[in-house]
Design a protein around this motif. Structure first.
Motif: not given
Lengths: 447, 59
Positions: A112-113, A118, A398, A402, B25-26, B32, B35-36, B39-40
């Motif tokens: 959802g976020r 992901w 992670m 978050l 959904k952000i 952030i 960070a993504f 991670l990738r």
């Protein structure tokens, strides 16, 4: 259409009735005064934390700790296991707060976020890792039951039967209570270690003289990474958060959730220590003890402690596989239900929640079948679990961090600065160790 | 009316859990987003290591 709507309404009412009954019981206990009522309230609210931590001492964990004790004695790993317990508590406590505040499972939160990409990434990793881990649980069950002369086919069938019946027949509260009784069996390793009369002075001195037995080398590094890197497995985050949600814990229950997790961590550490001290006393220093497999260890326990000791050890192994299988099965079902928006509660009767129960049980059946295949590449599958976990773990941690820092969803329950400092240090350590461990498995000559 | 043999739930009204905040959904921004990307990159590096490991006969 009308029939479907009626079925859906009945389903919601069933679940609501069970939850209302649980909540009424908790409210009554909370409003009562006196120590007896307080203890009863604690007993009513504990569960997810103890289950997740005991299930982390699964068949694979029992084998790893036993082999570690046999190979390295009790010098280095005693303090390392204690530190592992603190790490496990710090990470799992965050899932309690997240679940209690949001009333949503981990998969649902990620989906959802952070979106479908992901979401799918986490779900596929979790399900594949769970199936592969379940294979190791069924290996533990079949090896343990072989001590009692039970053929692997019957052991695996028995494991599936117990897992299925507990999940389908019992509703959440009973499922949790029965699972806790099974988890209690994990403590069997504690009387076993008392039977070998270990040198307690040596155990205590391990804390003051932290030494590396045999020196630091690639093999030792591999064992360290295996022990630390698997302290927290991805399924644990998903399991405890979903369990907190299904149990119906709210922000008022966070304190009890933390106590529950602390008790679980303590039990997990106590059992892990018992295993290392047991084999560290029985096997360490023997010729070839560094390459003992679980059959060697069971035979040695039998030689030194007699049939009773051997039977207890075998039962502990079977219990470790069984409780982990129960937890992994539920974790798969919850994650699938959360990801696809299905009704997702162990309060659902099987004929209404079959879609929710099916993925978890299917994963257990697949794992049991693989174990029974002659000459199945079980070692290779075990390595694959480690590889997947090492890729997935940093992502799971992670997302956890978050979410715990997301004021929109956590409100005043976001991580405090000291909690973030602790959490980021742990996550950093686990990311490095998981990465190194993954690389050491995939590229053994690199390290 | 919901009653059971063990607990009369009409005596104490059940406490409703707080309403769950709606999930939106952000769009990752700032740290952030970083960070993504981290991670990738981690995932890609690990997948490359897996491929190399498997092609050399992982043991």
């Amino acid at each position: 259409m009308l029939k479907r709507n009626l079925a859906a309404t009945a389903q919601i009412l069933d679940d609501a009735e069970l939850r209302a009954e649980d909540q009424a019981r908790i409210t009554r206990l909370r409003e009562s005064s006196g120590w007896a009522k307080k203890i009863l309230l604690l007993f009513a609210l504990v569960g997810p934390g103890i289950l997740v931590m005991i299930a982390d001492n699964d068949a694979g964990g029992v084998i790893t700790y036993a082999q570690t004790g046999a190979a390295y004695g009790i010098g280095f790993f005693i303090p390392a296991i204690v530190i592992g317990g603190f790490i496990a508590y710090a990470v799992q406590e965050m899932t309690v707060r997240l679940g209690a505040v949001t009333h949503r499972g981990h998969a649902e939160m990620i989906w959802g976020r952070y979106g479908a990409f992901w979401g799918w990434f986490s779900l596929i990793d979790l399900v594949v890792a769970n199936v592969l881990t379940l294979i190791t649980e069924f290996i533990g069950i079949t090896v343990g039951m072989s001590v009692f002369g039970v053929p692997p086919l019957f052991s695996a069938l028995g494991g599936i039967l117990v897992d299925t019946l507990i999940l389908l027949v019992l509703r959440y509260r009973a499922w949790e209570r029965v699972s806790l009784w099974i988890a209690l069996g994990n403590l069997v390793f504690i009387p076993l270690v008392l039977m070998v009369h270990p040198h307690w002075g040596e155990v205590v001195s391990a804390f003051s003289h932290w030494t590396i037995p045999g020196g630091f080398g690639p093999v030792f590094l591999f064992v360290v990474l295996a022990n630390f890197g698997t302290t927290i497995a991805p399924w644990m985050l998903f399991f405890q958060q979903s369990s907190v949600v299904d149990k119906g814990l709210t922000v008022s229950d966070v304190r009890h959730g933390q106590i529950d997790t602390a008790i679980g961590s303590f039990a997990m550490v106590a059992v892990a220590l018992a295993l290392v001290v047991l084999t560290g006393t029985l096997a360490f220093g023997h010729s070839g003890s560094s390459s003992y497999n679980i059959q060697h260890i069971i035979a040695l326990v039998g030689q030194r402690l007699g049939a009773t000791g051997q039977d207890l050890f075998a039962l502990g192994l079977v219990e470790a596989g069984t409780i982990a299988a129960i937890a992994l099965t539920a974790s798969t079902s919850w994650a699938m239900g959360e990801a696809f928006g299905w009704p997702k509660s162990i309060n659902l009767p099987w004929y209404r929640g079959w879609k929710f129960y099916l993925p978890g049980l299917l994963s257990a059946v697949v794992a049991a079948i693989v174990v029974l295949i002659p000459n199945a590449p079980l070692g290779f599958l075990n390595l694959t679990v480690q590889v997947i976990a090492s890729i997935f773990m940093p992502a799971a941690l992670m997302f956890l961090l978050l979410l715990l820092n997301d004021r929109t969803i956590m409100g005043i329950h976001v991580n405090r600065p000291w909690q973030n400092l602790t959490a980021y240090s742990i996550v950093g350590l686990l990311v490095i160790l998981n990465g190194l461990y993954g690389l050491s498995v995939m590229l053994p000559k690199l390290l | 009316m919901m009653t059971t043999n063990r607990t009369d739930i009409t005596v104490i009204p059940p406490v409703e859990p707080e309403a769950s905040p709606k999930l939106v959904k952000i769009v990752p921004k700032g740290s952030i987003r970083l960070a993504f990307w981290g991670l990738r990159i981690y995932i890609v590096l690990m997948i490359i290591a897996v491929i190399i490991g498997f092609s050399h006969g992982i043991h």
